[in-house]
Design an enzyme around this catalytic site. Structure first.
Site, short mmCIF file in Angstrom:
data_model
loop_
_atom_site.label_atom_id
_atom_site.label_comp_id
_atom_site.label_asym_id
_atom_site.label_seq_id
_atom_site.Cartn_x
_atom_site.Cartn_y
_atom_site.Cartn_z
N GLY A 154 -33.26 0.12 107.52
CA GLY A 154 -33.08 0.37 106.09
C GLY A 154 -32.31 -0.79 105.47
N ILE A 155 -31.93 -0.62 104.21
CA ILE A 155 -31.19 -1.71 103.60
C ILE A 155 -29.71 -1.35 103.53
CG2 ILE A 155 -32.77 -3.14 102.30
CD1 ILE A 155 -32.86 -1.27 100.11
N GLY A 156 -28.88 -2.36 103.40
CA GLY A 156 -27.44 -2.11 103.23
C GLY A 156 -26.62 -2.76 104.32
N ASN B 34 -30.26 8.63 96.03
CA ASN B 34 -31.40 7.71 95.82
C ASN B 34 -32.71 8.48 96.02
OD1 ASN B 34 -29.52 5.62 95.53
ND2 ASN B 34 -29.50 5.23 97.72
N GLU C 123 -39.98 -2.05 105.76
CA GLU C 123 -40.43 -2.06 104.36
C GLU C 123 -39.67 -3.05 103.50
OE1 GLU C 123 -39.94 2.11 103.46
OE2 GLU C 123 -37.96 1.75 102.62
N GLY D 202 -38.54 5.40 102.61
CA GLY D 202 -39.41 5.34 103.79
C GLY D 202 -38.77 5.96 105.02
N VAL E 271 -24.82 -1.60 106.86
CA VAL E 271 -24.91 -1.26 108.27
C VAL E 271 -26.16 -1.91 108.89
CG1 VAL E 271 -25.14 0.62 109.92
CG2 VAL E 271 -23.69 0.90 107.91
O1 0RQ Z 1 -20.87 6.15 97.08
O2 0RQ Z 1 -21.52 4.07 95.97
O3 0RQ Z 1 -20.17 5.80 94.78
O4 0RQ Z 1 -19.16 4.47 96.66
O5 0RQ Z 1 -22.82 7.40 99.03
O6 0RQ Z 1 -22.75 5.24 100.84
O7 0RQ Z 1 -21.73 4.48 102.97
O8 0RQ Z 1 -22.22 2.79 101.12
O9 0RQ Z 1 -24.03 3.88 102.49
O10 0RQ Z 1 -25.25 2.20 100.98
O11 0RQ Z 1 -25.85 2.61 103.40
O12 0RQ Z 1 -26.31 4.34 101.64
C1 0RQ Z 1 -27.99 7.45 102.68
C2 0RQ Z 1 -27.44 6.64 100.41
C3 0RQ Z 1 -26.55 5.46 102.43
C4 0RQ Z 1 -28.97 5.25 101.88
C5 0RQ Z 1 -27.74 6.22 101.85
C6 0RQ Z 1 -21.51 8.01 99.13
C7 0RQ Z 1 -20.58 6.84 99.35
C8 0RQ Z 1 -21.19 5.80 98.43
C9 0RQ Z 1 -23.36 5.11 99.59
P1 0RQ Z 1 -20.38 5.05 96.04
P2 0RQ Z 1 -22.59 4.02 101.86
P3 0RQ Z 1 -25.37 3.13 102.11
C10 0RQ Z 1 -35.18 2.13 103.70
C11 0RQ Z 1 -35.10 3.56 104.10
C12 0RQ Z 1 -32.33 7.07 102.02
C13 0RQ Z 1 -33.49 6.11 101.89
C14 0RQ Z 1 -33.77 5.33 103.14
C15 0RQ Z 1 -30.24 5.90 101.38
C16 0RQ Z 1 -22.68 6.06 98.59
O13 0RQ Z 1 -29.17 4.82 103.19
O14 0RQ Z 1 -30.47 5.99 100.19
O15 0RQ Z 1 -33.20 5.54 104.19
N1 0RQ Z 1 -31.10 6.41 102.34
N2 0RQ Z 1 -34.70 4.42 103.02
O16 0RQ Z 1 -19.26 7.20 98.99
C17 0RQ Z 1 -21.12 12.39 99.40
C18 0RQ Z 1 -21.49 12.13 101.69
C19 0RQ Z 1 -21.57 10.73 101.49
C20 0RQ Z 1 -21.43 10.26 100.19
C21 0RQ Z 1 -21.78 8.58 101.55
N3 0RQ Z 1 -21.63 12.67 102.89
N4 0RQ Z 1 -21.28 12.91 100.62
N5 0RQ Z 1 -21.21 11.06 99.14
N6 0RQ Z 1 -21.55 8.92 100.27
N7 0RQ Z 1 -21.78 9.68 102.31
C22 0RQ Z 1 -34.90 1.71 102.27
C23 0RQ Z 1 -35.92 2.17 101.22
O17 0RQ Z 1 -36.48 3.19 101.30
C24 0RQ Z 1 -36.18 1.25 100.05
#
Ligand code: 0RQ
Length: 490
Positions: free
Chosen positions: A256-258, A371, A281, A375, A260
């Site tokens: 995924g992106i980001g 979000n 992707e 994928g 980690v």
């Molecule tokens: O909030 O931005 O307000 O600070 O969620 O969290 O830890 O920075 O993680 O950027 O890697 O995103 C699942 C969202 C993780 C992403 C998700 C809050 C946290 C922060 C972001 P702030 P992190 P990341 C390829 C595959 C689904 C789509 C996917 C995602 C924000 O990985 O969208 O995988 N995945 N696609 O504070 C409440 C919790 C939380 C929380 C984190 N448990 N409860 N808030 N946060 N955990 C890509 C594509 O498909 C294009």
């Protein structure tokens, strides 16, 4: 050839508009801001104007924000990650349909979203014979060009030159019962053609622009991301030792992106790997580096989400990258058949997982969209091994990423094999639910939350006579309720 302002006059209130763009790459640069401005003017004059917006995935955030700010989107599909749009969705003023990215093309073909009135597609050029040279993302563009009644092309000369030829646009997909196997058996197999086709009679406007994609900034991995990446790399070494992954090449990677994902890819730099491949992707800067070093030999993707420096590197070394990177339509980059055949190592982020391994990737406190599933489901369910990654806490420790039960499920326990936090890695393969809970609490939960999770798990077993998946139904969401009431799950 017209200006963007004139081109958007072809778009009317209530239209379904399908646009190019996947992650930060390939969104039409001039036409969408012009559309947002027009919607804003029409609304200011007292007439309702909103469109149904179909995309590849998220699009350039600046662009999506403009449309959301003028309340120009009635329905959004299939993925977004932009704060203003997210706010509109969560306040109930925008409808959002969050679906697997590999399903979009088929669902639009089948008419689930009605007719597509107009497609706005960024291309990097038009050949003499009228075929379209794609830009830095492919997404659903082939489908949009095929199904839309009208087409606006935005020809962008700011895309790295010589990108022509990096794309593999497959025209063999069909609806059942006429489907044929998709003959990708290796990451670098090409099964299509380098250009899109379009019926010239449908093209109502061509807009010229010179606007490079806005780079996606890359941040250096922090300590938590690095710790997560280290656990994943140890897992790869363990799987190699067990004979389940080839020693040098592993199996094709999807990340995924980001932060980690970047840290994991960065770690591959030091693992002694050669000849890795990637079937994913989105490609970020870290992947260009691995390709340059020979650690990754081929990468297949649907989008290049690079930083400004990454795009400069691509441009400067385009001859080198040309044969090593393939851009495909997302129905192919995410295709379950291909994902299963190639045996991907699927690594995706999550918001939270429960002690039995169900994963919530999309809904904050089970209710508000973050979000979308993107994928992640395409890859997780069909991959060779499905890994979900997250810090063990969020919001400064006030939220535990490991909870008794997730209040929204994107990936069920049946699709989730490995969970990793900075605390450790829970290998859930072959474990029954009660053994999974033990692994999740001991390996992945933050120490601040272990006792509370343990307490829940033990009382749930006592109250239910064990059960296959023990729960206290009156308490399953007590962590979340506590957070909503007090600001902390503690
Ligand atoms: O909030 O931005 O307000 O600070 O969620 O969290 O830890 O920075 O993680 O950027 O890697 O995103 C699942 C969202 C993780 C992403 C998700 C809050 C946290 C922060 C972001 P702030 P992190 P990341 C390829 C595959 C689904 C789509 C996917 C995602 C924000 O990985 O969208 O995988 N995945 N696609 O504070 C409440 C919790 C939380 C929380 C984190 N448990 N409860 N808030 N946060 N955990 C890509 C594509 O498909 C294009």
């Amino acid at each position: 050839m017209v200006s963007a302002d004139d081109a958007v006059k072809f778009i009317h209130p209530g239209d379904t508009v399908a646009i190019s763009g996947f992650a930060s790459a390939g969104t039409p640069k001039d036409t969408i801001p012009a559309l947002a401005a027009r919607i804003g003017q029409v609304r200011a004059a007292g007439t309702d104007f909103a469109i149904n917006l179909l995309t590849g995935a998220s699009v350039s955030t600046d662009t999506e924000r403009l449309l959301a700010e003028v309340d120009g989107i009635a329905l959004r599909m299939p993925y977004q990650s932009e704060p203003t749009a997210r706010g509109r969705i969560n306040s109930g003023t925008m409808d959002y349909v969050d679906i697997h990215l590999s399903h979009v093309a088929q669902q639009v073909w089948l008419g689930y979203y009605g007719k597509v009135d107009i497609a706005i597609v960024e291309v990097s050029g038009i050949t003499e014979s009228g075929e379209l040279i794609p830009s830095a993302s492919v997404g659903n563009n082939k489908t949009w060009l095929d199904v839309a009644e009208k087409v606006i092309l935005e020809v962008n000369s700011g895309i790295p030159s010589h990108i022509e030829g990096m794309h593999d646009i497959y025209y063999g997909t069909a609806l059942p019962p006429n489907r044929k196997p998709i003959m990708i058996t290796k990451v670098d197999d090409r099964i299509g053609q380098p250009t899109f086709r379009v019926d010239p009679d449908k093209v109502v406007a061509v807009v010229r622009t010179h606007s490079p994609d806005a780079g996606s900034p890359v941040t250096a991995p922090d300590a938590v991301s690095q710790a997560i990446a280290d656990h994943v790399l140890d897992f790869f070494a363990h799987e190699v030792k067990a004979g389940r992954l080839p020693a040098d090449t592993l199996l094709p990677l999807q990340a995924g992106i980001g932060n980690v994902a970047n840290a994991v890819l960065g770690g591959l730099d030091h693992g002694g790997y050669r000849g890795l491949s990637c079937y994913t992707e989105v490609i970020q800067d870290g992947m260009l580096h691995l390709i340059k070093e020979g650690i990754v030999t081929h990468a297949s993707t649907t989008a290049l989400a690079l930083s400004d420096a990454g795009f400069e590197d691509l441009q400067a070394n385009i001859d080198f990258y040309h044969s090593r990177i393939i851009l495909r339509p997302q129905e192919i980059s995410n295709h379950p058949e291909v994902v299963r055949r190639l045996g991907l190592i699927a690594m995706n982020g999550m918001l939270e997982a429960d002690i039995y391994g169900n994963v919530n990737s999309t809904h904050i406190m089970g209710t508000k969209i973050m979000n979308g599933i993107g994928g992640s489901g395409d890859f997780a369910r069909n991959g060779f091994v499905s890994i979900f990654l997250s810090p063990s806490t969020a919001r400064g420790g006030a939220i535990s990423a490991i909870v008794p039960m997730v209040p929204h499920v994107d990936h069920t326990e049946h699709d989730v094999q490995v969970i990793v936090t900075e605390q450790g890695l829970a290998d859930l393969r072959s474990l029954s639910p009660r053994k999974r809970a033990r692994a999740m609490i001991d390996k992945c939960a933050h120490p601040d939350y272990r006792d509370a999770l343990d307490d829940y798990f033990l009382r749930a077993q006592a109250a239910t006579g064990a059960g296959q998946t023990p729960h206290l139904l009156g308490e399953t969401f007590a962590f979340h309720q506590r957070y909503l009431e007090t600001g902390s799950m503690k």
